[in-house]
Write a protein that holds these residues in place. Structure first.
Motif, mmCIF file in Angstrom:
data_model
loop_
_atom_site.group_PDB
_atom_site.id
_atom_site.type_symbol
_atom_site.label_atom_id
_atom_site.label_comp_id
_atom_site.label_asym_id
_atom_site.label_seq_id
_atom_site.Cartn_x
_atom_site.Cartn_y
_atom_site.Cartn_z
ATOM 1 N N SER A 39 0.833 -1.194 0.000
ATOM 2 C CA SER A 39 0.000 0.000 0.000
ATOM 3 C C SER A 39 0.873 1.251 0.000
ATOM 4 C CB SER A 39 -0.919 -0.004 1.219
ATOM 5 O OG SER A 39 -1.622 1.197 1.310
ATOM 6 N N GLY A 40 1.930 1.253 0.810
ATOM 7 C CA GLY A 40 2.862 2.387 0.832
ATOM 8 C C GLY A 40 3.567 2.553 -0.496
ATOM 9 N N TYR A 41 3.923 1.437 -1.118
ATOM 10 C CA TYR A 41 4.573 1.450 -2.425
ATOM 11 C C TYR A 41 3.637 2.053 -3.474
ATOM 12 C CZ TYR A 41 6.639 -0.424 -6.728
ATOM 13 O OH TYR A 41 7.173 -0.562 -7.983
ATOM 14 N N LEU A 42 2.375 1.618 -3.466
ATOM 15 C CA LEU A 42 1.396 2.158 -4.416
ATOM 16 C C LEU A 42 1.177 3.652 -4.204
ATOM 17 C CD1 LEU A 42 -1.419 -0.514 -4.781
ATOM 18 C CD2 LEU A 42 0.225 0.242 -6.489
ATOM 19 N N THR A 43 1.145 4.074 -2.960
ATOM 20 C CA THR A 43 0.975 5.493 -2.662
ATOM 21 C C THR A 43 2.117 6.296 -3.273
ATOM 22 O OG1 THR A 43 -0.203 5.012 -0.622
ATOM 23 C CG2 THR A 43 0.778 7.202 -0.809
ATOM 24 N N LYS A 44 3.342 5.812 -3.121
ATOM 25 C CA LYS A 44 4.496 6.507 -3.697
ATOM 26 C C LYS A 44 4.426 6.532 -5.218
ATOM 27 C CE LYS A 44 7.784 5.842 0.016
ATOM 28 N NZ LYS A 44 9.033 5.236 0.442
ATOM 29 N N LEU A 45 3.877 5.489 -5.816
ATOM 30 C CA LEU A 45 3.777 5.446 -7.268
ATOM 31 C C LEU A 45 2.706 6.390 -7.800
ATOM 32 C CD1 LEU A 45 4.108 1.706 -8.319
ATOM 33 C CD2 LEU A 45 5.789 3.512 -8.533
ATOM 34 N N LEU A 46 1.601 6.496 -7.091
ATOM 35 C CA LEU A 46 0.460 7.230 -7.608
ATOM 36 C C LEU A 46 0.514 8.739 -7.369
ATOM 37 C CD1 LEU A 46 -2.350 4.718 -6.646
ATOM 38 C CD2 LEU A 46 -1.289 5.056 -8.881
ATOM 39 N N GLN A 47 1.263 9.165 -6.381
ATOM 40 C CA GLN A 47 1.249 10.586 -6.050
ATOM 41 C C GLN A 47 2.248 11.389 -6.869
ATOM 42 O OE1 GLN A 47 2.178 10.752 -1.907
ATOM 43 N NE2 GLN A 47 4.369 10.573 -2.203
ATOM 44 N N ASN A 48 1.956 12.674 -7.013
ATOM 45 C CA ASN A 48 2.903 13.603 -7.610
ATOM 46 C C ASN A 48 3.907 14.010 -6.539
ATOM 47 O OD1 ASN A 48 1.963 13.837 -10.245
ATOM 48 N ND2 ASN A 48 0.545 15.473 -9.729
ATOM 49 N N HIS A 49 5.162 14.085 -6.916
ATOM 50 C CA HIS A 49 6.209 14.549 -6.019
ATOM 51 C C HIS A 49 6.674 15.905 -6.535
ATOM 52 C CE1 HIS A 49 6.628 10.460 -4.370
ATOM 53 N NE2 HIS A 49 6.443 10.081 -5.622
ATOM 54 N N THR A 50 6.777 16.876 -5.653
ATOM 55 C CA THR A 50 7.293 18.183 -6.035
ATOM 56 C C THR A 50 8.489 18.480 -5.149
ATOM 57 O OG1 THR A 50 5.112 18.945 -6.694
ATOM 58 C CG2 THR A 50 6.760 20.638 -6.270
ATOM 59 N N VAL A 51 9.627 18.765 -5.792
ATOM 60 C CA VAL A 51 10.850 19.074 -5.061
ATOM 61 C C VAL A 51 11.440 20.360 -5.625
ATOM 62 C CG1 VAL A 51 11.398 16.710 -4.364
ATOM 63 C CG2 VAL A 51 12.148 17.519 -6.588
ATOM 64 N N SER A 52 12.168 21.073 -4.775
ATOM 65 C CA SER A 52 12.804 22.299 -5.233
ATOM 66 C C SER A 52 14.143 22.459 -4.535
ATOM 67 C CB SER A 52 11.908 23.507 -4.944
ATOM 68 O OG SER A 52 11.718 23.658 -3.551
ATOM 69 N N LEU A 142 12.383 23.942 -9.710
ATOM 70 C CA LEU A 142 11.167 23.317 -9.184
ATOM 71 C C LEU A 142 10.780 22.197 -10.145
ATOM 72 C CD1 LEU A 142 8.794 23.518 -7.094
ATOM 73 C CD2 LEU A 142 7.656 24.958 -8.779
ATOM 74 N N VAL A 143 10.698 20.978 -9.633
ATOM 75 C CA VAL A 143 10.400 19.814 -10.471
ATOM 76 C C VAL A 143 9.227 19.041 -9.877
ATOM 77 C CG1 VAL A 143 11.283 17.627 -11.399
ATOM 78 C CG2 VAL A 143 12.802 19.605 -11.216
ATOM 79 N N THR A 144 8.303 18.673 -10.731
ATOM 80 C CA THR A 144 7.207 17.780 -10.351
ATOM 81 C C THR A 144 7.382 16.495 -11.143
ATOM 82 O OG1 THR A 144 5.742 19.653 -9.978
ATOM 83 C CG2 THR A 144 4.694 17.507 -10.245
ATOM 84 N N TYR A 145 7.312 15.356 -10.436
ATOM 85 C CA TYR A 145 7.485 14.071 -11.100
ATOM 86 C C TYR A 145 6.617 13.011 -10.455
ATOM 87 C CZ TYR A 145 10.577 12.612 -7.237
ATOM 88 O OH TYR A 145 11.094 12.283 -5.996
ATOM 89 N N LYS A 146 6.452 11.928 -11.164
ATOM 90 C CA LYS A 146 5.773 10.731 -10.659
ATOM 91 C C LYS A 146 6.748 9.574 -10.730
ATOM 92 C CE LYS A 146 1.023 11.827 -11.768
ATOM 93 N NZ LYS A 146 -0.252 11.272 -12.138
ATOM 94 N N CYS A 147 6.414 8.506 -10.063
ATOM 95 C CA CYS A 147 7.184 7.285 -10.156
ATOM 96 C C CYS A 147 6.337 6.272 -10.932
ATOM 97 C CB CYS A 147 7.523 6.745 -8.769
ATOM 98 S SG CYS A 147 8.586 7.845 -7.826
ATOM 99 N N LYS A 148 6.892 5.776 -12.010
ATOM 100 C CA LYS A 148 6.128 4.815 -12.819
ATOM 101 C C LYS A 148 6.761 3.433 -12.684
ATOM 102 C CE LYS A 148 8.579 5.657 -17.091
ATOM 103 N NZ LYS A 148 8.553 6.039 -18.463
ATOM 104 N N PRO A 149 5.942 2.385 -12.664
ATOM 105 C CA PRO A 149 6.484 1.032 -12.544
ATOM 106 C C PRO A 149 7.446 0.737 -13.697
ATOM 107 C CG PRO A 149 4.104 1.011 -12.312
ATOM 108 C CD PRO A 149 4.490 2.397 -12.758
#
Length: 151
Positions: A39-52, A142-149
């Motif tokens: 479930s934690g893994y799926l959450t990390k995959l599905l959410q947008n990550h924004t880093v700066s 400023l970068v927005t990314y997702k994690c894809k399988p």
């Protein structure tokens, strides 16, 4: 009944039942733990990550195992919205309201460096992104990314 090790056969049955119940309990708790991890893994995959990160700092993009970075957007410069606080830089160069500048090469540079990798680190510096879009003004990436399988 046949006695083994001094116990009658019917006395061994509660021990077997207890052992089976314990095994079922252990398997169940392991499965619940695995579900929580997944479930934690799926959450990390599905959410947008924004880093700066500000000029002079490193920006880190990272995805969990079996996944890779998929860049959604990237900007370098001074967008008009709220910038991150850059502790090592002077307020005069950070919060100048008259400056809005963006490097046009930011998205392509971040794509070239990080797309489809599990993690990457970028030094935030105007030289990385070509011509400085606003010399003398503190900029940030400023970068927005997702994690894809990954396969």
């Amino acid at each position: 009944m046949i006695k083994r090790d001094g116990y009658e056969g019917r006395q061994v049955k509660p021990v077997i039942r207890t052992s089976i119940a314990l095994c079922i309990f252990l398997i169940w708790t392991t499965e619940v733990s695995a579900l929580a991890d997944f479930s934690g893994y799926l959450t990390k995959l599905l959410q947008n990550h924004t880093v700066s990160a500000c000029d002079g700092e490193h920006l880190m993009l990272q995805c969990p195992r079996h996944s890779t970075v998929s860049i959604q957007s990237a900007s370098y410069g001074r967008p008009s919205h709220n910038p991150p606080k850059c502790a090592s830089l002077s307020p005069e160069t950070m919060y100048s309201p008259h400056h809005k500048c963006l490097a046009k090469t930011a998205l392509q540079k971040v794509l070239d460096e990080c797309q489809n990798l599990r993690s990457c680190q970028l030094l935030v510096n105007s030289r990385v992104f070509g011509k400085d879009p606003c010399p003398g003004i503190t900029k940030y990436l400023l970068v927005t990314y997702k994690c894809k399988p990954s396969m």
